[in-house]
Design an enzyme around this catalytic site. Structure first.
Site, short mmCIF file in Angstrom:
data_model
loop_
_atom_site.label_atom_id
_atom_site.label_comp_id
_atom_site.label_asym_id
_atom_site.label_seq_id
_atom_site.Cartn_x
_atom_site.Cartn_y
_atom_site.Cartn_z
N GLY A 14 -2.51 0.12 -1.88
CA GLY A 14 -3.77 -0.18 -1.12
C GLY A 14 -4.97 1.01 -1.87
N HIS B 260 -0.56 -8.73 -11.26
CA HIS B 260 -0.31 -7.64 -10.72
C HIS B 260 0.97 -7.43 -9.92
CE1 HIS B 260 -2.21 -3.94 -9.15
NE2 HIS B 260 -2.08 -4.30 -8.09
N SER C 273 0.78 -0.62 -7.86
CA SER C 273 -0.47 -0.30 -7.82
C SER C 273 -0.58 1.08 -7.23
CB SER C 273 -1.01 -1.43 -6.91
OG SER C 273 -2.41 -1.55 -6.97
N TYR C 274 -1.15 1.16 -6.09
CA TYR C 274 -1.66 2.63 -5.46
C TYR C 274 -0.20 3.46 -5.12
CZ TYR C 274 -4.13 6.69 -3.76
OH TYR C 274 -4.50 7.78 -3.33
N ASP D 162 -2.39 -8.84 -15.56
CA ASP D 162 -3.12 -8.32 -14.39
C ASP D 162 -4.25 -7.59 -14.98
OD1 ASP D 162 -3.86 -6.91 -12.19
OD2 ASP D 162 -2.87 -5.20 -12.56
#
Length: 500
Positions: free
Chosen positions: A128, A471, A224-225, A418
């Site tokens: 996020g 992603h 991701s984060y 992605d």
């Protein structure tokens, strides 16, 4: 500049790199996909981008927080609309700060395997910052179920990672999904350090509730984060194991996908990916390379850079940037009256809506033992209540080096279609580490086809691409993702023969 204003700048930067919700043209709001022209915004207005260190205040006498629930009370008898299964499920809360009333929600699917008692424990974290591991990891990627289009029923994921491990999903920090705090100021003081500290306290107390996993090999995964969350939690575990001079948590390795690793190379790699995939003009690509400074020290961008990144934002706006070849969701409503025909190999771009409706059903929340405090907001895939993010280091490369130096297995994977944290970004970031190559670049195979490409570095770091994945790699290539995680957990190299 005030903390809330600083947060706006960093949140736009972080979400640019690591939001998850695809564009749906107005029905589902885009949680964390600001226009690409805002990629020039960087967390450098007094915002803390210093290197991560474990929170020293988390002393051992504060690890163990009195809990109200037991393992048996957390047992899920059956989720509404689920098919019959042969594994146990659990859901509930672990309090991480009694005084603040801060508690994190988890969902746990024991291994669907006769050897479950010897299989490792695998934690999955989404990023996020502020997005739910239940929304994405559990319900759209690698969990045992996917939600049908009616928002009421589930179907089995035959490539669920709980065929290879005992699978734990955590919604963190407080304010994400069902996780909450009774102290509203907690939502204004989030950041990488606090998230790692709370995740660590969660794990220590979760293992008290599930003591059979205390000595089990433990791995951390995410995307991701979570390229921040995963190494930071691993660092915190190592820190406290060493401080206590004993193994509190039996950490063996980490694996991160399409991960935010290094701010400068993440940004530059994204625009280079756009250029190499014919998403932006050569002219704009050349301007970005010439005029844009993506280093964390840069405070301002010039006009030429702004114009070129604005153009890149316009050119990619109507793509699902998390899978540049995927269709968009064009449904007028979140769900359909009757469930559509499903295929685990054909990811539905409207899945966010189905999950949103399902996880807001009172009977689902009751079955999960969730929302026990009757939150004043809906369950959301990405948080609406977190209003500040206090710290986010510009790089986690030093943590990757530390984990390797401590003998941990480190894998980094990348779905190759992605566009948000693309394979070019990951390759640029790993190149910054200047690691000697142990096994040269080669294709890896599954069912006689190229599953992706891989290279292994000295020090036990493996990089792997997953061909045809966006992603959220397990959403788009579930079989290849399962092969990847199985080889990671088994400590075996990805196969370099078509016979596999």
């Amino acid at each position: 500049m005030g903390s809330s204003q600083s947060f706006c700048w960093v949140l736009l930067f972080c979400l640019l790199l690591s939001g998850f919700v695809a564009q749906t043209h107005g029905k589902m709001k885009e949680q964390g996909l600001p226009p690409l022209r805002q990629s020039k915004l960087k967390p450098n207005f007094g915002f803390d981008t210093s290197l991560f260190e474990a929170v020293q205040a988390v002393n051992e006498d504060k690890f163990y927080v009195p809990q109200e629930c037991t393992k048996e009370e957390d047992r899920i008898e059956r989720l509404p609309g689920q098919p019959q299964v042969n594994f146990s499920q659990y859901g509930g809360y672990v309090t991480v700060d009694k005084a603040a009333g801060r508690a994190l929600f988890y969902y746990f699917a024991e291994a669907n395997n006769p050897n479950k008692d010897s299989l490792p424990l695998l934690l999955w974290l989404n990023g996020g910052p502020g997005c739910s591991s239940l929304a994405y990891g559990a319900m759209q990627e690698l969990g045992p179920f996917r939600v049908r289009s009616d928002g009421k029923t589930l179907y089995a994921n035959r490539f669920s990672w709980n065929y290879a491990a005992n699978l734990l999903f955590l919604e963190s920090p407080a304010g994400v999904g069902y996780s909450y705090s009774n102290t509203s100021s907690d939502y204004k003081t989030c950041g990488d350090r606090k998230t790692a500290a709370d995740n660590y306290v969660f794990l220590v107390n979760w293992l008290e509730r599930f003591p059979e996993y205390k000595n089990r090999p433990f791995y951390i995964s995410g995307e991701s984060y979570a390229g921040h969350y995963v190494p930071q939690l691993a660092h915190t575990i190592l820190h406290h194991n060493k401080k206590a001079n004993k193994t509190i948590i039996n950490l063996k390795g980490i694996i991160i996908g399409n991960a935010v690793i290094n701010q400068e190379t993440d940004n530059r790699g994204m625009y280079d990916y756009f250029a190499s995939h014919a998403l932006i003009s050569d002219e704009d690509a050349q301007k970005i390379n010439k005029y844009c400074d993506f280093s964390p020290e840069a405070k301002h961008e010039n006009r030429e850079c702004n114009e070129a990144t604005d153009a890149a934002g316009r050119d990619t706006y109507y793509l699902d940037i998390y899978n540049i070849y995927a269709p968009l969701c064009t449904m007028a409503n979140y769900t359909t009256p009757q469930p559509k025909k499903v295929s685990i190999f054909n990811f539905d771009p409207c899945s966010d809506g189905y999950v949103y409706v399902y996880l807001n059903r009172p009977e689902v929340q009751e079955a999960l033992h969730a929302n026990v405090t009757k939150l004043t907001h809906d369950w959301e895939p990405c948080s609406d209540v977190i209003t500040d993010w206090g710290d986010s280091p510009s790089t986690i490369i030093p943590l990757l080096r530390e984990l390797m130096a401590n003998g941990l297995r480190v894998w980094v994977f990348s779905g190759d279609i992605d566009g948000r944290v693309p394979v070019t970004s990951t390759k640029y970031s790993l190149n910054k580490m200047s690691l000697p190559v142990k096994t040269a670049w080669h294709p890896w195979y599954l069912n006689g086809e190229v599953g992706g490409y891989t290279e292994v570095y000295k020090g036990d770091l493996t990089f792997a691409t997953v061909r045809g994945a966006g992603h959220q790699v397990p959403s788009y290539q579930p079989a290849r993702a399962f092969s990847l995680i199985k080889h990671f957990l088994d400590g075996t190299p990805l196969p370099d023969t078509k016979r596999y």
